[in-house]
Design a protein around this motif. Structure first.
Motif, short mmCIF file in Angstrom:
data_model
loop_
_atom_site.label_atom_id
_atom_site.label_comp_id
_atom_site.label_asym_id
_atom_site.label_seq_id
_atom_site.Cartn_x
_atom_site.Cartn_y
_atom_site.Cartn_z
N UNK A 6 28.52 36.85 37.95
CA UNK A 6 29.82 37.28 37.43
C UNK A 6 30.24 38.64 37.97
N UNK A 7 29.34 39.37 38.67
CA UNK A 7 29.69 40.66 39.24
C UNK A 7 30.06 40.57 40.71
N UNK A 8 30.21 39.37 41.24
CA UNK A 8 30.60 39.23 42.64
C UNK A 8 32.01 39.78 42.84
N UNK A 9 32.30 40.20 44.07
CA UNK A 9 33.53 40.93 44.34
C UNK A 9 34.78 40.13 44.00
N UNK A 10 34.77 38.81 44.21
CA UNK A 10 35.94 38.00 43.91
C UNK A 10 36.32 38.07 42.44
N UNK A 11 35.32 37.96 41.57
CA UNK A 11 35.58 38.04 40.14
C UNK A 11 36.04 39.45 39.74
N UNK A 12 35.48 40.46 40.39
CA UNK A 12 35.84 41.83 40.04
C UNK A 12 37.27 42.16 40.46
N UNK A 13 37.69 41.63 41.61
CA UNK A 13 39.09 41.84 42.00
C UNK A 13 40.04 41.15 41.03
N UNK A 14 39.64 39.98 40.59
CA UNK A 14 40.46 39.28 39.60
C UNK A 14 40.52 40.07 38.30
N UNK A 15 39.38 40.65 37.90
CA UNK A 15 39.35 41.46 36.69
C UNK A 15 40.20 42.72 36.84
N UNK A 16 40.21 43.28 38.06
CA UNK A 16 41.04 44.47 38.32
C UNK A 16 42.52 44.14 38.16
N UNK A 17 42.93 42.98 38.67
CA UNK A 17 44.33 42.57 38.55
C UNK A 17 44.70 42.36 37.08
N UNK A 18 43.79 41.73 36.34
CA UNK A 18 44.01 41.54 34.91
C UNK A 18 44.16 42.88 34.20
N UNK A 19 43.35 43.85 34.60
CA UNK A 19 43.44 45.18 34.00
C UNK A 19 44.77 45.85 34.29
N UNK A 20 45.29 45.67 35.52
CA UNK A 20 46.59 46.26 35.86
C UNK A 20 47.70 45.64 35.00
#
Length: 342
Positions: free
Chosen positions: A8-22
């Motif tokens: 779950x810490x792979x970069x693809x998931x983290x970028x998606x989480x970043x977008x959700x945060x924005x």
């Protein structure tokens, strides 16, 4: 180097989480958005940062160990860090060569806290089991991030950290029975070639100190003692670990090496000059042909050679081997161990 992290810490998931945060920051709770953006940035940046940290740490060896079977010792590895930040808890581990073990196991592992620009000692308790080189197959370093989410593994190849020398097994010198009345044999150390004899002759005006009174008591005749020392100036041990057809003397190898080691120890005690020839080649194509010498450095070199001898060494052509032996003559005494039927 290898990075281990949860899926779950792979970069693809983290970028998606970043977008959700924005989007959360724009249309929702700012605190939740800050947590999402901060966590995603941490997970995206930390792996690269850990790779850069791993490039600034390395392991240094200390002294070279010299053990005999059943010896106990502690070896010290130095972890050197030039990083500008603390590394936290660092784990070193590795598999030991079968010649030694650590606390009853072939696998060794230890953890220590590493500060900024620090040199930290890691200790390996060793128990010597059998003759051979001492080494770690590979030293593994593990560093983790402050939140313990990522693990970075780095492997360094290490040279030999020492040797387990062979045991000393005395070389049996054959005895010669007396053949003349009153003759006796005087045994010396094993380096003699092979013994010193005292023989007797009829007394014809020799100095009184040569009269052999014990022989006179037995025979009733005046006899004179004649000493016949046999000793060379240099000695060459020929450790023949092959049969005539080039097969290895596997079942005799350890015994012969132990006997040769005992001879070298006796040479050193007598301050004699001695060399070594073995009819095999290393994997690097190096022959075991050590010129006669003496002293502590030479003795360690000979013992290191014994520790490195292996059944996997390449046989040397019998004719070439005999030619090497034949070049030693004159004041050099040949002591040959092994070969067919010995």
């Amino acid at each position: 180097m290898q990075l281990v992290n949860p899926r779950y810490l792979e970069s693809g998931y983290m970028w998606l989480l970043f977008v959700v945060g924005v989007f959360t920051a724009l249309y929702g709770n700012v605190l939740i958005a800050s947590l999402l953006i901060g966590f995603s940035l941490y997970a995206l940046v930390m792996p690269s940062f850990m790779f850069r940290l791993a490039e600034q740490i390395h392991v240094d060896l200390t002294e070279e160990m010299k053990l005999f079977p059943n010896d106990e010792a502690v070896y010290v590895l130095k972890l050197v860090s030039t990083a500008k930040v603390p590394l936290g808890v660092v784990r070193l581990s590795g598999y030991l060569h079968p010649t030694v073990e650590s606390e009853g196991h072939a696998f060794w592992r230890q953890e220590n806290f590493v500060e900024t620009n620090a040199t930290v000692d890691f200790t390996i308790p060793l128990h010597a089991k059998k003759r051979g080189p001492i080494r770690l197959e590979a030293i593994g370093m593990e560093i983790r991030d402050p939140l313990r989410m990522f693990s970075l593994y780095k492997e360094d190849s290490l040279p030999r950290i020492g040797y387990v020398f062979p045991e000393f097994s005395p070389y049996p010198i054959p005895k010669r029975p007396p053949t003349l009345p009153g003759e006796e044999m005087v045994r010396h150390s094993a380096y003699r070639d092979p013994e010193t004899f005292q023989s007797v002759t009829p007394y014809h005006g020799q100095p009184m100190r040569q009269l052999y009174w014990s022989a006179y008591a037995k025979t009733g005749e005046l006899l004179a003692r004649t000493e016949q020392p046999v000793q060379a100036n240099e000695y060459v041990i020929v450790l023949d670990l092959l049969t005539k057809d080039g097969r290895a003397l596997t079942y005799q190898m350890e015994r012969l090496i132990s006997q040769a080691a005992a001879l070298c120890r006796d040479f050193e005690k007598e301050n004699a000059s001695y060399g070594l020839i073995v009819p095999t080649l290393t994997k690097d194509g190096i022959t075991y042909d050590l010129q006669p010498g003496s002293g502590e450095v030479h003795f360690r070199k000979i013992m290191t050679t014994f520790a490195c001898l292996s059944e996997s060494d390449f046989p040397l052509a019998r004719s070439l081997f005999e030619r090497k032996v034949a070049k030693y003559s004159g004041n050099q005494s040949i002591l040959r161990l092994g070969g067919d039927g010995q």
